[in-house]
Design a protein around this motif. Structure first.
Motif, short mmCIF file in Angstrom:
data_model
loop_
_atom_site.label_atom_id
_atom_site.label_comp_id
_atom_site.label_asym_id
_atom_site.label_seq_id
_atom_site.Cartn_x
_atom_site.Cartn_y
_atom_site.Cartn_z
N VAL A 126 14.78 -8.48 -15.97
CA VAL A 126 16.00 -8.39 -15.42
C VAL A 126 16.93 -9.30 -16.12
N GLU A 127 18.08 -9.02 -16.29
CA GLU A 127 19.17 -9.79 -16.98
C GLU A 127 19.70 -11.14 -16.06
N VAL A 128 19.74 -12.27 -16.56
CA VAL A 128 20.21 -13.16 -15.88
C VAL A 128 21.21 -13.86 -16.81
N MET A 129 22.14 -14.86 -16.07
CA MET A 129 23.19 -15.57 -16.81
C MET A 129 22.48 -16.62 -17.48
N GLU A 130 23.40 -17.52 -18.17
CA GLU A 130 22.87 -18.83 -18.80
C GLU A 130 22.43 -19.76 -17.76
N ASN A 131 23.10 -19.81 -16.51
CA ASN A 131 22.53 -20.52 -15.67
C ASN A 131 21.59 -20.07 -14.61
N ASN A 132 20.84 -19.08 -15.09
CA ASN A 132 19.55 -18.42 -14.51
C ASN A 132 19.70 -17.63 -13.07
N HIS A 133 21.41 -17.52 -12.72
CA HIS A 133 21.72 -16.42 -11.91
C HIS A 133 21.42 -15.04 -12.19
N ILE A 134 21.17 -14.40 -11.16
CA ILE A 134 20.86 -12.88 -11.76
C ILE A 134 22.11 -11.92 -11.64
N VAL A 135 22.21 -11.07 -12.79
CA VAL A 135 23.40 -10.36 -12.82
C VAL A 135 23.11 -9.01 -12.03
N VAL A 136 23.87 -8.86 -10.96
CA VAL A 136 24.00 -7.49 -10.22
C VAL A 136 25.29 -6.88 -10.41
N ASP A 137 25.03 -5.41 -10.01
CA ASP A 137 26.23 -4.85 -9.60
C ASP A 137 26.95 -5.08 -8.62
N PRO A 138 28.31 -5.39 -8.61
CA PRO A 138 29.03 -6.19 -7.32
C PRO A 138 29.13 -5.22 -6.16
N ARG A 139 28.97 -3.84 -6.30
CA ARG A 139 29.09 -2.79 -5.29
C ARG A 139 27.45 -2.74 -4.66
N THR A 140 26.50 -2.52 -5.42
CA THR A 140 25.16 -2.12 -5.13
C THR A 140 24.27 -3.05 -5.01
N LYS A 141 24.38 -4.19 -5.85
CA LYS A 141 23.41 -5.33 -5.96
C LYS A 141 22.54 -5.07 -6.83
N LEU A 142 22.32 -3.69 -7.47
CA LEU A 142 21.16 -3.42 -8.17
C LEU A 142 21.45 -4.29 -9.62
N THR A 143 20.11 -4.79 -10.12
CA THR A 143 20.24 -5.42 -11.22
C THR A 143 20.05 -4.42 -12.72
N SER A 144 19.80 -5.03 -13.72
CA SER A 144 20.04 -4.41 -14.99
C SER A 144 18.64 -3.64 -14.93
N VAL A 145 17.62 -3.69 -14.18
CA VAL A 145 16.45 -2.93 -14.30
C VAL A 145 16.33 -2.05 -13.09
N GLU A 146 16.14 -0.72 -13.35
CA GLU A 146 16.13 0.12 -12.16
C GLU A 146 14.97 0.00 -11.18
N ASP A 147 15.39 0.09 -9.85
CA ASP A 147 14.58 -0.12 -8.70
C ASP A 147 14.45 -1.55 -8.33
N ILE A 148 15.20 -2.58 -9.06
CA ILE A 148 15.19 -3.89 -8.55
C ILE A 148 16.70 -4.25 -8.35
N TRP A 149 16.63 -4.78 -6.97
CA TRP A 149 17.68 -5.26 -6.42
C TRP A 149 17.72 -6.63 -6.34
N ALA A 150 19.01 -7.47 -6.27
CA ALA A 150 18.91 -8.93 -5.85
C ALA A 150 20.18 -9.28 -4.92
N ALA A 151 19.85 -10.06 -4.06
CA ALA A 151 20.78 -10.47 -3.12
C ALA A 151 20.76 -12.02 -2.78
N GLY A 152 21.78 -12.45 -2.31
CA GLY A 152 21.88 -13.90 -1.76
C GLY A 152 22.17 -14.96 -2.92
N ASP A 153 21.87 -16.14 -2.67
CA ASP A 153 22.22 -17.17 -3.71
C ASP A 153 21.50 -17.11 -5.06
N VAL A 154 20.53 -16.23 -5.35
CA VAL A 154 20.02 -16.13 -6.57
C VAL A 154 20.84 -15.40 -7.39
#
Length: 298
Positions: free
Chosen positions: A242-270
């Motif tokens: 999964v794509e993460v930023m330089e500070n290790n936060h996970i990159v998500v679609d702002p609308r869906t919370k889907l990550t760069s990898v299919e079928d994986i979402w992320a939510a919250g402070d991560v």
């Protein structure tokens, strides 16, 4: 058994997602280590309906009971390894057990870097705070001490001038601060003390001050902690590419919370956003809506 969705992390975002997915009548498991930041906060004050505050432990317990009533399974364990198989994700926990899920929601949050001063812990959320957006209001017009390290502590002290002018910054780790911040502290008349803290003083789980290395004391009934270097718990995401930023936060679609990898979402402070409980709740619900849509389409 293959769950429709496995949620890694049982904090506020994970619980809110679990409740929503349970209401969709999906088979859901929440795997949680039990040591997230919401488990140690003694009081959240910025929630609708709780003007006098509510503890993280109370919220988590209520959320878990609500999710369990909807058929959600809870597993107390730490996920240490993750991989994608043909039809599901395989998650291995520290006790060597394995779990499978068609979809994955990562809600592992952030761990605050706190000093080795255990007496601060019972006061978190009641007289010791970490988030000015959440709790700056709690120190309004109150004498407040900032315990921190270098630039992080200096920035916190300056931020808090919106609520109070009675501030002292103690650079516990003696980390250098840049000249510009030092000048701003002087301009705001914030005393700066570069000295380690020997003892934290509390009385009935109420912060009352500190004793410094030289034996001198500072008495305040409000405290903010700012040491920087918080740990973003995204190691599982990295294992799955999964794509993460330089500070290790996970990159998500702002609308869906889907990550760069299919079928994986992320939510919250991560993920990268203001680290507030109310936003984590919304993240969890939003992710669950799109996980549900994805499950319907498969």
């Amino acid at each position: 058994m293959i769950y429709d969705c496995v949620i890694v992390g049982g904090g506020i975002a994970g619980l809110q997602a679990a409740i929503q997915l349970g209401r969709y009548r999906h088979h859901v498991a929440v795997i949680d280590s039990g040591n997230g930041r919401s488990s140690v906060c003694r009081s959240y004050h910025n929630l609708i309906g709780f003007p006098d505050g509510i503890s993280g432990a109370e919220l988590r317990l209520a959320g878990r009971k609500q999710a369990e009533q909807l058929g959600v399974t809870f597993i107390q364990a730490e996920v240490v390894q993750a991989e994608r198989l043909k039809k599901a994700f395989l998650l291995k926990t520290s006790d060597m057990k394995t779990y499978h899920g068609k979809k994955l929601l990562i809600a592992t949050g952030v761990k605050d870097r706190l000093p080795n001063l255990e007496m601060l812990i019972p006061c978190l959320g009641t007289s010791v705070y970490v988030c000015p957006d959440c709790d700056g209001y709690e120190v309004r017009d109150q004498p407040t001490i900032v315990l921190g390290a270098g630039n992080a502590g200096a920035q916190m002290a300056l931020t808090l001038t919106h609520w109070t002018e009675e501030l002292i910054y103690v650079n516990h780790e003696l980390t250098p601060i840049n000249e510009e911040l030092r000048l701003k502290l002087d301009q705001k008349r914030i005393p700066y003390i570069e000295q380690a803290i020997q003892t934290v003083l509390i009385e009935r789980e109420q912060f009352i001050g500190v004793i410094l290395a030289d034996g001198s004391s500072i008495y305040r009934q409000r405290c903010f902690v700012a040491f920087g270097g918080n740990e973003v718990c995204s190691s599982i995401a990295k294992q799955l590419g999964v794509e993460v930023m330089e500070n290790n936060h996970i990159v998500v679609d702002p609308r869906t919370k889907l990550t760069s990898v299919e079928d994986i979402w992320a939510a919250g402070d991560v993920t990268a956003h203001s680290e507030m409980l109310t936003i984590a709740m919304g993240d969890g619900s939003q992710a669950a809506i799109w996980i549900h849509k994805s499950l319907l389409s498969t």
